[in-house]
Motif scaffolding. Structure first.
Motif, PDB file in Angstrom:
ATOM      1  N   LYS A   1       0.820  -1.204   0.000  1.00  0.00           N
ATOM      2  CA  LYS A   1       0.000   0.000   0.000  1.00  0.00           C
ATOM      3  C   LYS A   1       0.854   1.254   0.000  1.00  0.00           C
ATOM      4  N   CYS A   2       0.522   2.166  -0.931  1.00  0.00           N
ATOM      5  CA  CYS A   2       1.181   3.474  -0.905  1.00  0.00           C
ATOM      6  C   CYS A   2       0.305   4.419  -0.098  1.00  0.00           C
ATOM      7  N   PRO A   3       0.838   4.920   1.026  1.00  0.00           N
ATOM      8  CA  PRO A   3       0.034   5.804   1.874  1.00  0.00           C
ATOM      9  C   PRO A   3      -0.252   7.128   1.178  1.00  0.00           C
ATOM     10  N   ARG A   4       0.628   7.555   0.320  1.00  0.00           N
ATOM     11  CA  ARG A   4       0.440   8.853  -0.320  1.00  0.00           C
ATOM     12  C   ARG A   4      -0.580   8.783  -1.466  1.00  0.00           C
ATOM     13  N   CYS A   5      -0.439   7.731  -2.318  1.00  0.00           N
ATOM     14  CA  CYS A   5      -1.354   7.601  -3.458  1.00  0.00           C
ATOM     15  C   CYS A   5      -2.632   6.876  -3.053  1.00  0.00           C
ATOM     16  N   ASN A   6      -2.603   6.250  -1.881  1.00  0.00           N
ATOM     17  CA  ASN A   6      -3.734   5.482  -1.387  1.00  0.00           C
ATOM     18  C   ASN A   6      -4.158   4.391  -2.369  1.00  0.00           C
TER      19      ASN A   6
ATOM     20  N   TYR B   1       8.897   0.477  -3.194  1.00  0.00           N
ATOM     21  CA  TYR B   1       8.670   1.910  -3.422  1.00  0.00           C
ATOM     22  C   TYR B   1       7.522   2.070  -4.402  1.00  0.00           C
ATOM     23  N   CYS B   2       6.918   3.243  -4.372  1.00  0.00           N
ATOM     24  CA  CYS B   2       5.808   3.544  -5.271  1.00  0.00           C
ATOM     25  C   CYS B   2       6.358   4.170  -6.551  1.00  0.00           C
ATOM     26  N   GLU B   3       5.978   3.612  -7.706  1.00  0.00           N
ATOM     27  CA  GLU B   3       6.540   4.168  -8.943  1.00  0.00           C
ATOM     28  C   GLU B   3       5.856   5.463  -9.345  1.00  0.00           C
ATOM     29  N   LYS B   4       4.731   5.769  -8.721  1.00  0.00           N
ATOM     30  CA  LYS B   4       4.061   7.030  -9.053  1.00  0.00           C
ATOM     31  C   LYS B   4       4.628   8.195  -8.241  1.00  0.00           C
ATOM     32  N   CYS B   5       4.836   7.986  -6.928  1.00  0.00           N
ATOM     33  CA  CYS B   5       5.237   9.121  -6.080  1.00  0.00           C
ATOM     34  C   CYS B   5       6.588   8.907  -5.399  1.00  0.00           C
ATOM     35  N   PHE B   6       7.207   7.720  -5.553  1.00  0.00           N
ATOM     36  CA  PHE B   6       8.538   7.440  -5.037  1.00  0.00           C
ATOM     37  C   PHE B   6       8.563   7.209  -3.532  1.00  0.00           C
TER      38      PHE B   6
END
Ligand SMILES: [Zn+2]
Lengths: 384, 157
Positions: B48-53, B62-67
Motif C-alpha cells: 500500500k502506498c500511503p500517499r497515493c492510497n 517503493y511507489c513508482e508514481k510518487c517514489f
C-alpha cells in the motif's frame, strides 16, 4: 544557441539479409556514403562519434569498443548509446547545442540476421522473476496490448490490416526497403493468428541495414550544404518497465516525448503543421496507437483515417511513406534511423517517386519494441 | 510475388558463436514477501502506498508514481478480472504450439497493477476482457516460491 542540422546521410540496406558484408563492413559502407554526402573527412572534421547499439543484439560484451575503426573514429571522442538511433540523435543535438562541438556523427545498424535467437534475447528482456518463468514467445505482450487497444478505441482489425497494406505498398517505391509488396486486405486478415488479435503479417520482419548521419552546427552546416535539414525539437520518455502497471491502451511515453519535442519545435497543432510522419509500426496496431499519442489525431481516430486513405502517401497526412518497419524491415536499434532517413530525404526533396510535394516539417518517432515503454520523437524542418 | 523472402543466414560462410550467461536474481524485500506468501499461504499480496492510497500488485519497496517507501503489505485476494489477454499459437522458436496458450493481465479489485499469467480451464473462444477469474494454486508441497506456484487463473462461476 546554434541551430542543429543534419548535413549528410548514408544508408546500406535494408535487406532481409546482407550476406556479403560483416557488421563492420556494413557500418563502413554506410559511413563512407554519409561522409561523401556531407563533404567531411572523418579523420579531421568530426568532433564526436555516437553509435547506438545493445550488446545482446550484437553478440558482444562491451560492443561499444568494437565501433571506432569502421567509422574513422580511432583515437577520437566516441560513445555508444544503448538505445534506438533516435536517442543517439537526441545526444548529438544536445552536444551541438552546448556550443562546444560543431560536427557529430551518428550511427545505428541492424545485423539481425547474425542473431539466430532474436526472440530469446527479447524474452530475456522480460522481468526474470515475475514474467520469464511463464515462458512463451515474448510477442504475446503485443497481442495483449493490441487487444486492449482495440477494446478501448473501437479501432477494427480491418483498420489494423490496412496499415500493413499501405506500408508494404509504400515500400515498393523505396530502394532502402526490404519487404515491399502489393497485398490485399484479405491476405493480411487471413494470415496466421499468432497472438490473437495480432496476425503474422501485422508483425514487422527483421532486416539488415545501417544508417549513418552527419550533424552540424549552424555555421558549419551552412558551409557544407545548401540543403540542411534542421532538427527543431527532440523528446524522449520511458513509462515503466513493469508490465503489471504499464498502460495497455495508450502509448503514454510517446505522448510525453511528443509534447517535449513539440514544445522545443514550437509545434502547436501537429495535425496541421506536420507534413509527413514516420511513426513506429513494429506491429500494425502500433502505427494507429502511436499516431494518437503523437496528437496527429484524436484517440480512436487513427484507424478511421487509415481506412479513408488520409495517411496514404498521397493523402492529407502521409504516415510512413517509407514503408515503415512493416515495409522496410525491423532494423532493431536502427529502427528510428530508418524513420529519420525518410524524413531527411523527403525534406531535401530526394525521395524519388515517394516524394511528398512541398514537405517542410517531418516527424520521426521510435519505440524500442517489446517489452519496452520508451518512445522518442524528433521534429525536423527544411526551414531554419 | 513472394511475400516471405529468404532469411536464413546459415547458408553464408560464418563462425558460430554462443554466449553462456547464467544469473541468479535475488527477490529483494518486497519480492521475498510476495513469493513467501504465495508459497506458504496461497495469498497474493500488494503493497500500500500511503500517499497515493493505492495497493500496488505485485508489491514493491517503493511507489513508482510518487517514489514513497512502501512498508504496508496488503492481501488482495485471489480473485480478479482480465484487463487484457491474448491467445499465443506459436512458441519462442516460431513453431506452432500443440495447444494455444492464453496469457492475460489479471487485475485485483483492491489493487493497481496485477499479475501477468496464463488462463486455464476455459476455451480460447470464451475468454473476454472483463471476465472474472481466480488463481489456481499448485498443491502446497509442490510450491517453490515462484510465479508458477500459481498454475493459472480460471474463470469463476
Ligand atoms: Zn505513491
Amino acid at each position: 544557441m546554434s541551430e542543429v542540422a543534419i548535413v549528410g546521410v548514408g544508408c546500406v540496406g535494408f535487406q532481409p539479409i546482407l550476406p556479403e558484408l560483416s557488421y563492420k563492413e556494413l557500418m563502413y559502407e554506410a559511413a563512407v556514403k554519409a561522409y561523401e554526402d556531407a563533404g567531411v573527412d572523418p579523420r579531421k572534421d568530426v568532433d564526436v562519434f555516437i553509435t547506438c547499439a545493445e550488446d545482446y543484439l550484437e553478440g558482444f560484451s562491451i560492443f561499444d569498443e568494437f565501433v571506432p575503426d569502421q567509422l574513422g573514429a580511432v583515437l577520437r571522442p566516441l560513445f555508444t548509446v544503448s538505445g534506438d538511433g533516435l536517442l543517439g540523435l537526441a545526444n548529438a543535438y544536445m552536444l551541438i547545442k552546448t556550443g562546444h562541438f560543431d560536427t557529430v556523427v551518428l550511427e545505428a545498424h541492424s545485423k539481425a540476421s547474425d542473431l539466430l535467437t532474436l526472440m530469446d534475447v527479447i524474452a530475456f528482456a522480460l522481468d526474470p522473476v515475475l514474467n520469464r518463468p511463464l515462458g512463451g514467445h515474448p510477442y504475446y505482450v503485443a497481442g495483449m496490448e493490441m487487444n486492449r487497444y482495440l477494446h478501448d478505441t473501437c479501432a477494427t482489425v480491418e483498420q489494423c490490416a490496412q496499415v500493413v497494406v499501405k506500408n508494404r505498398k509504400n515500400a515498393c517505391g523505396n530502394p532502402y526497403a526490404a519487404y515491399g509488396a502489393n497485398m490485399t486486405l484479405d491476405q493480411v486478415l487471413c494470415s496466421d493468428m499468432y497472438f490473437y488479435p495480432l496476425k503474422k503479417l501485422e508483425i514487422s520482419t527483421p532486416a539488415d541495414g545501417c544508417v549513418v548521419m552527419v550533424l552540424a552546427s549552424e555555421k558549419v552546416a551552412e558551409k557544407l550544404t545548401d540543403k540542411p535539414v534542421w532538427v527543431k525539437g527532440v523528446g524522449w520518455c520511458t513509462e515503466t518497465p513493469n508490465l503489471e502497471t504499464k498502460d495497455w491502451s495508450k502509448s503514454v511515453d510517446t505522448r510525453l516525448a511528443a509534447e517535449m519535442a513539440y514544445k522545443t519545435a514550437k509545434i502547436h497543432n501537429p495535425r496541421k503543421e506536420v507534413d509527413l510522419a514516420e511513426v513506429n509500426d513494429l506491429f500494425a496496431y502500433k502505427e494507429l496507437q502511436h499516431m494518437e499519442a503523437l496528437k496527429l489525431c484524436a484517440c480512436g481516430e487513427a484507424g478511421k483515417l487509415t481506412e479513408e486513405g488520409v495517411t496514404a502517401r498521397n493523402g492529407e497526412l502521409p504516415v510512413n511513406p517509407s514503408g515503415g518497419l512493416l515495409g522496410m524491415g525491423y532494423g532493431l536499434e536502427a529502427s528510428g534511423m530508418e524513420k529519420l532517413l525518410e524524413v531527411v530525404l523527403q525534406l531535401r526533396s530526394e525521395a524519388g517517386r515517394r516524394q511528398i510535394r512541398d514537405a517542410e516539417i517531418g516527424l520521426a518517432h521510435a519505440w524500442r519494441g517489446i517489452p519496452t515503454t520508451t518512445g522518442i520523437v524528433a521534429v525536423l524542418s527544411n526551414n531554419k | 510475388m513472394s511475400l516471405d523472402k529468404i532469411t536464413n543466414p546459415l547458408h553464408i560462410r560464418h563462425w558460430l558463436g554462443d554466449m553462456e550467461a547464467d544469473y541468479i536474481y535475488t527477490l529483494g524485500i518486497a519480492g521475498e514477501h510476495f513469493f513467501k506468501e504465495i508459497k506458504e499461504n496461497g495469498r497474493i499480496m500488494g503493497a500500500k502506498c500511503p500517499r497515493c492510497n493505492v495497493v500496488i500488485v505485485p508489491p514493491r519497496m517503493y511507489c513508482e508514481k510518487c517514489f514513497a517507501k512502501l512498508e504496508e503489505w496488503v492481501d488482495v485476494g485471489t480473485k480478479g478480472t482480465i484487463h487484457t489477454f491474448t491467445v499465443a499459437t506459436i512458441d519462442v522458436d516460431g513453431k506452432k504450439l500443440k495447444e494455444p496458450v492464453i496469457f492475460a493481465l489479471v487485475k485485483f479489485e483492491r489493487g493497481c497493477g496485477g499479475l501477468i499469467h496464463k488462463i486455464g480451464e476455459t476455451k480460447t473462444k470464451e475468454v473476454k476482457i472483463g471476465m472474472n477469474v481466480e488463481a489456481v494454486f499448485k498443491p502446497s508441497f509442490e510450491r517453490k516460491a515462484s510465479i508458477n506456484d500459481i498454475k493459472y487463473f480460471k474463470p469463476t462461476e
